[in-house]
Scaffold this motif. Structure first.
Motif, PDB file in Angstrom:
ATOM      1  N   PHE A  14       0.980  -0.963   0.108  1.00 33.39           N
ATOM      2  CA  PHE A  14      -0.112  -0.175  -0.067  1.00 33.39           C
ATOM      3  C   PHE A  14       1.086   1.074  -0.087  1.00 33.39           C
ATOM      4  CE2 PHE A  14      -4.096   2.180   2.897  1.00 33.39           C
ATOM      5  CZ  PHE A  14      -3.831   2.897   1.829  1.00 33.39           C
ATOM      6  N   PHE A  57      -0.230  -0.825  -4.670  1.00 34.11           N
ATOM      7  CA  PHE A  57      -1.419  -0.194  -4.737  1.00 34.11           C
ATOM      8  C   PHE A  57      -1.685   1.362  -4.065  1.00 34.11           C
ATOM      9  CE2 PHE A  57      -5.110   0.806  -1.573  1.00 34.11           C
ATOM     10  CZ  PHE A  57      -5.894   0.912  -2.215  1.00 34.11           C
ATOM     11  N   ALA A  59      -4.391   4.288  -2.746  1.00 33.76           N
ATOM     12  CA  ALA A  59      -5.459   4.592  -2.539  1.00 33.76           C
ATOM     13  C   ALA A  59      -6.189   6.453  -3.082  1.00 33.76           C
ATOM     14  CB  ALA A  59      -6.214   4.465  -0.588  1.00 33.76           C
ATOM     15  N   ASP A  60      -7.493   6.367  -2.426  1.00 36.57           N
ATOM     16  CA  ASP A  60      -7.515   7.593  -2.575  1.00 36.57           C
ATOM     17  C   ASP A  60      -8.625   8.013  -2.421  1.00 36.57           C
ATOM     18  OD1 ASP A  60      -7.368   9.772  -5.029  1.00 36.57           O
ATOM     19  OD2 ASP A  60      -8.810   8.732  -6.396  1.00 36.57           O
ATOM     20  N   THR A  98      -7.065   2.686  -6.776  1.00 38.94           N
ATOM     21  CA  THR A  98      -8.926   3.550  -5.973  1.00 38.94           C
ATOM     22  C   THR A  98      -9.234   4.128  -6.879  1.00 38.94           C
ATOM     23  OG1 THR A  98      -7.924   2.701  -4.105  1.00 38.94           O
ATOM     24  CG2 THR A  98      -9.629   3.811  -3.631  1.00 38.94           C
ATOM     25  N   ILE A 129     -14.263   0.962  -4.899  1.00 41.07           N
ATOM     26  CA  ILE A 129     -14.921   2.442  -3.798  1.00 41.07           C
ATOM     27  C   ILE A 129     -16.543   3.031  -3.893  1.00 41.07           C
ATOM     28  CG2 ILE A 129     -12.465   2.697  -2.021  1.00 41.07           C
ATOM     29  CD1 ILE A 129     -12.748   5.429  -3.038  1.00 41.07           C
ATOM     30  N   HIS A 148     -25.314   5.210   2.437  1.00 40.28           N
ATOM     31  CA  HIS A 148     -24.888   3.510   2.375  1.00 40.28           C
ATOM     32  C   HIS A 148     -25.318   2.769   1.332  1.00 40.28           C
ATOM     33  CE1 HIS A 148     -22.044   0.335   3.694  1.00 40.28           C
ATOM     34  NE2 HIS A 148     -21.376   1.072   4.366  1.00 40.28           N
ATOM     35  N   TYR A 152     -23.575   1.892  -2.460  1.00 39.01           N
ATOM     36  CA  TYR A 152     -23.374  -0.187  -2.519  1.00 39.01           C
ATOM     37  C   TYR A 152     -24.122  -0.497  -3.744  1.00 39.01           C
ATOM     38  CZ  TYR A 152     -20.090  -0.376   0.416  1.00 39.01           C
ATOM     39  OH  TYR A 152     -18.545  -0.521   0.573  1.00 39.01           O
ATOM     40  N   SER A 223     -17.976  -3.634   5.905  1.00 37.38           N
ATOM     41  CA  SER A 223     -19.863  -3.403   6.836  1.00 37.38           C
ATOM     42  C   SER A 223     -20.613  -4.760   6.583  1.00 37.38           C
ATOM     43  CB  SER A 223     -21.153  -2.262   6.313  1.00 37.38           C
ATOM     44  OG  SER A 223     -20.575  -1.912   4.590  1.00 37.38           O
ATOM     45  N   GLY A 226     -20.819  -4.365   2.602  1.00 39.43           N
ATOM     46  CA  GLY A 226     -19.705  -3.923   1.869  1.00 39.43           C
ATOM     47  C   GLY A 226     -19.142  -5.816   1.991  1.00 39.43           C
ATOM     48  N   GLY A 332     -21.062   6.673   6.422  1.00 36.86           N
ATOM     49  CA  GLY A 332     -19.025   7.656   6.216  1.00 36.86           C
ATOM     50  C   GLY A 332     -18.747   5.504   5.423  1.00 36.86           C
ATOM     51  N   SER A 335     -17.653   0.577   8.658  1.00 35.23           N
ATOM     52  CA  SER A 335     -17.271  -0.932   9.722  1.00 35.23           C
ATOM     53  C   SER A 335     -16.326  -0.211  10.182  1.00 35.23           C
ATOM     54  CB  SER A 335     -16.793  -1.504   8.809  1.00 35.23           C
ATOM     55  OG  SER A 335     -16.022  -1.533   7.916  1.00 35.23           O
TER      56      SER A 335
HETATM   57  C1  FMN Z   1      -6.440  -0.891   2.737  1.00 36.25           C
HETATM   58  C2  FMN Z   1      -8.069  -0.245   2.807  1.00 36.25           C
HETATM   59  C3  FMN Z   1      -7.839   1.206   2.035  1.00 36.25           C
HETATM   60  C4  FMN Z   1      -8.950   1.478   2.022  1.00 36.25           C
HETATM   61  N1  FMN Z   1      -8.829   2.443   0.212  1.00 36.25           N
HETATM   62  C5  FMN Z   1      -9.510   3.631   0.240  1.00 36.25           C
HETATM   63  C6  FMN Z   1      -9.794   4.681  -0.695  1.00 36.25           C
HETATM   64  O1  FMN Z   1      -9.008   4.750  -1.140  1.00 36.25           O
HETATM   65  N2  FMN Z   1     -11.129   6.061  -0.355  1.00 36.25           N
HETATM   66  C7  FMN Z   1     -12.112   5.232   0.279  1.00 36.25           C
HETATM   67  O2  FMN Z   1     -12.668   5.756   0.323  1.00 36.25           O
HETATM   68  N3  FMN Z   1     -11.242   4.632   0.884  1.00 36.25           N
HETATM   69  C8  FMN Z   1     -11.058   3.485   1.455  1.00 36.25           C
HETATM   70  N4  FMN Z   1     -11.071   2.674   2.213  1.00 36.25           N
HETATM   71  C9  FMN Z   1     -12.272   2.534   2.858  1.00 36.25           C
HETATM   72  C10 FMN Z   1     -13.050   1.065   2.030  1.00 36.25           C
HETATM   73  O3  FMN Z   1     -13.519   1.469   0.444  1.00 36.25           O
HETATM   74  C11 FMN Z   1     -15.039   1.337   3.300  1.00 36.25           C
HETATM   75  O4  FMN Z   1     -15.178   2.889   3.291  1.00 36.25           O
HETATM   76  C12 FMN Z   1     -14.349   1.322   4.952  1.00 36.25           C
HETATM   77  O5  FMN Z   1     -13.463  -0.056   4.796  1.00 36.25           O
HETATM   78  C13 FMN Z   1     -15.432   1.070   5.378  1.00 36.25           C
HETATM   79  O6  FMN Z   1     -16.313   0.367   4.822  1.00 36.25           O
HETATM   80  P1  FMN Z   1     -17.940  -0.208   4.754  1.00 36.25           P
HETATM   81  O7  FMN Z   1     -18.889   1.309   5.277  1.00 36.25           O
HETATM   82  O8  FMN Z   1     -18.453  -1.006   4.309  1.00 36.25           O
HETATM   83  O9  FMN Z   1     -18.249  -0.106   6.114  1.00 36.25           O
HETATM   84  C14 FMN Z   1      -9.865   1.848   1.976  1.00 36.25           C
HETATM   85  C15 FMN Z   1      -9.994   0.416   3.459  1.00 36.25           C
HETATM   86  C16 FMN Z   1      -9.364  -0.501   3.181  1.00 36.25           C
HETATM   87  C17 FMN Z   1      -9.289  -1.809   4.285  1.00 36.25           C
END
Ligand code: FMN
Ligand code: FMN
Lengths: 450, 450
Positions: A14, A57, A59-60, A98, A129, A148, A152, A223, A226, A332, A335
């Protein structure tokens, strides 16, 4: 993959320009120019590739604020731009970007990933995401992030369209016969004519089928929404897990859901995040950790935590308890918010203690120790049904990444847990994933009967 | 730039993988793998850079169809993906990507161009288009392309926001003081809080200010709406002009409009497109041309022309006249449609003759001749107020590009009309454009009085 002895773990790096610890940019060893220095990313990718990692990887997040940039090392490259450039200076390592389904159009996204997959010879992956903050929504014509479940739902339709677009050119559609002037077999290039709740997309895509058929689909939501989405669609899963027990429960849940959805559980690679601080001795590791704590700025950490949980925590006393969040469904990042609230309650942490616990990895598991200690932990999680591999998140890039690649990876290789050579060329090869079937392709008659 | 003798022309290479002639892919010298072969684009960019061209440019369209890919070499890279990769294997040449304002969000676009500008050290340019076909609209939730005037209205608001996003970080906003932990001066990072007819965008951008401040703004519409937009905002203009007289009239019109809008006419570079077929002798050039005509496929050309004028021409007799288009405002590509209709009427062409005239450059000026003849034509247009430079569109990439770079460019250099070395490092430097002022920056008191 078949015999237990041969099962090997997967490693994703990452990437952040300075490290996952919030204070990493302030560390004396850190070069802050790295944020926009392509040669830094090129060296980093080369090192990860030399260590035979599965993938890197990015993120974004599609927003920032004046108050966040006051303290945080923010303002670097958009992920697909950077990975497109890295694609042509690397050979084997996977490239996962991402992109949010909430603020993009399926046609644009499908096209960019198909292009990256071509450019890299089949090494593209998409971390799907739905985004989780109002700040992001406000850059895209909304006042608030959509509910939420609604996000999805949109993500499902989005992915369905994207996959159809990637399938819209069959693998053998290209003819390119100069004599007859036929470039492609138009029976093998398909319109979608999709009309759904969120999108209408006619197709076909204007990029021919890419080496992997489609990018590897990665997901990181934990979640209920998710998990279900991931179990049905994801081929790799990033997840934040604080403890072995929680990680194992998550692992089992996902594999069961996948089986129920008719998928082979072996085709979903589960990668908990690990934020290591590595020292040749335990003492050295602890010193590195202390240095990062010392450089942390609670004012900034509070802003970041407020963003993450969707509730303004600035102004609360640092040495008091974490305040109750208003009782409502978390709109938002569900989880992650729950993980943080539970951690604070379980260990009865003050706000300051919580901030320190989160500073190194925002809720991902942090580990401070020697290479052997860290390898032991990884092996334990891997062998005992809590992980198929790991998402490596060095708290400090300068030094921290090299420590992992030079000290921990060789130890994992010695134990027979990690590859010493790439055996394939695509990201699907690295993760042991099948080449995807094309929903539009008509099976030849001889096959159709079986 | 000041004295007439020193005025030099600008050259942009309009890149297509096989050539601008519709039949280029069928030519024996063409390697059709080029469409997705990065090393081909890398060699091409290196050649253009060695010849000191100002920039390379990629067009874009966000749709295709089974019938188009049956005959046409379609299905290559998305432009920003390819240019991001080319950015890190080139050093000086400008990189101009086409992106539509009708099917994107300003935040995403501003971010990608800022990223490309950082990645390339200040060499990014954006060809601003509004798109013109229903086929494209149908990939983005619409049944029909929006009205011409409405598209330009959206484009204005889009550009306004994009510029504000690029300005949202002042040039000296970054502090990065490890000691105090201050990363950026939050008074120099600005929210936009834009709320308009088409978009609401809060900002700031999440990429810090890029080397050029913003990409060079390029525009290619020639309708009344398009000209006015270009005169107010564009820093370079691509245009299709069939004759010297039309080109000169267009040139004068744009420069007058620019002056009226309070801009310096010298800060708009007008680049008519030229589709050359070059031979060492005139006979050789004619033979090359005949070969391409022979390879043309009227069925395909008719599909392409139908797309372009927004009217289905398939089924009309090839040896009859061009049919009347229904009398209505042209919704799609207005000026190009008019150019084509006027060309057919003025020269009383049959449909087949028209197709042959358009096959080499879709309405751009085609020229077949020796290097001297072509250099003469370019010099004439440049010296007599019809162009500030040219958009070079080789009808055949294999051979055709090298012919231009190796035979025509040196001739222009000998005449003192084209640079023999780059004098700057950014695309703004190459085109002689100023570094843009930042609308959010407060001028220091000492300057504010002047
Ligand atoms: C390793 C990892 C990387 C993630 N990268 C991003 C990201 O780049 N941008 C983002 O908005 N959320 C990112 N998330 C968050 C997830 O997309 C998600 O919103 C978060 O885990 C909560 O998910 P839920 O709402 O389904 O519980 C990341 C989560 C993890 C575990
Ligand atoms: C050199 C050149 C390149 C162009 N590239 C594109 C393109 O990539 N995509 C596109 O949709 N239109 C492109 N156009 C078309 C213009 O954006 C515009 O739609 C067309 O010139 C008609 O403009 P008008 O409707 O203002 O008359 C290009 C035009 C020129 C002259």
């Amino acid at each position: 993959m078949s015999s237990k002895e041969n099962r090997q773990l997967h490693l994703n790096l990452f990437v952040t320009p300075v490290g996952h610890h919030e204070a990493a940019w302030r560390h004396p060893d850190t070069d802050v120019d790295q944020l926009l220095d392509f040669s830094f990313f090129q060296r980093l990718a080369a090192k990860a590739e030399a260590a035979k990692l599965d993938s890197i990887f990015l993120a974004d997040r599609v927003a920032t604020s004046p108050s966040a940039v006051q303290y945080g090392a923010i303002g670097g490259y958009e992920p697909l731009t950077l990975l497109s450039a890295l694609a042509v200076v690397t050979k084997r390592i996977g490239l996962i970007a991402t992109v949010s389904t909430s603020f993009n159009e399926p046609f644009n996204l499908a096209r960019r990933f198909a292009s990256l997959d071509h450019l890299s010879g089949g090494r593209a992956g998409w971390n799907i995401i739905t985004s989780g903050t109002d700040a992001e929504a406000r850059n895209f014509n909304l006042e608030q992030i959509p509910e939420h479940a609604e996000r999805y739902e949109r993500a499902r339709e989005f992915l369905d369209i994207a996959v159809k677009l990637w399938d819209s050119w069959e693998r053998d559609a290209l003819i390119r016969d100069k004599e007859s002037g036929i470039y492609a077999d138009h029976h093998k290039v398909h319109e979608l004519n999709h009309k759904g709740k969120y999108f209408s997309v006619k197709g076909p895509l204007n990029v021919s089928r890419s080496p992997q058929g489609r990018p590897v689909l990665v997901q990181a939501g934990s979640s209920q929404d998710g998990r279900q989405f991931a179990a049905e669609h994801a081929e790799a899963i990033f997840t934040a897990q604080q403890s072995f027990d929680e990680a194992r429960a998550f692992y089992g849940d996902i594999k069961r859901r996948a089986a129920k959805a008719g998928r082979s559980p072996g085709h979903i690679t589960i990668l908990p995040g690990i934020c290591p601080i590595i020292g040749r001795t335990e003492e050295e590791a602890r010193e590195k950790e202390a240095k990062l704590v010392e450089l942390s700025n609670p004012a900034y950490s509070l802003i970041m935590l407020s963003n993450r949980v969707g509730f303004d925590l600035t102004g609360y006393p640092l040495d008091g308890p974490m305040p109750q969040l208003p009782v409502k469904e978390v709109r938002g990042h569900q989880s992650r918010t729950n993980l943080i609230v539970e951690l604070a309650q379980r260990e009865n942490l003050t706000l300051r203690q919580l901030l320190n616990r989160l500073a190194g990895g925002r809720g991902h598991r942090t580990v401070t120790g020697t290479p052997t200690q860290i390898a032991d932990m990884l092996e334990h999680w891997f062998a005992e049904g809590a992980a198929d591999g790991f998402n490596i998140m060095p708290q400090l890039m300068a030094g921290g990444l090299e420590d992992f690649l030079e000290l921990v990876v060789p130890e994992l290789q010695r134990r027979g847990l990690f590859r010493t050579e790439y055996t394939g060329t695509t990201l699907r090869d690295h993760y042991g994933l099948p080449y995807p079937e094309n929903q539009f392709a008509v099976k030849p008659a001889s096959q159709a009967h079986y």
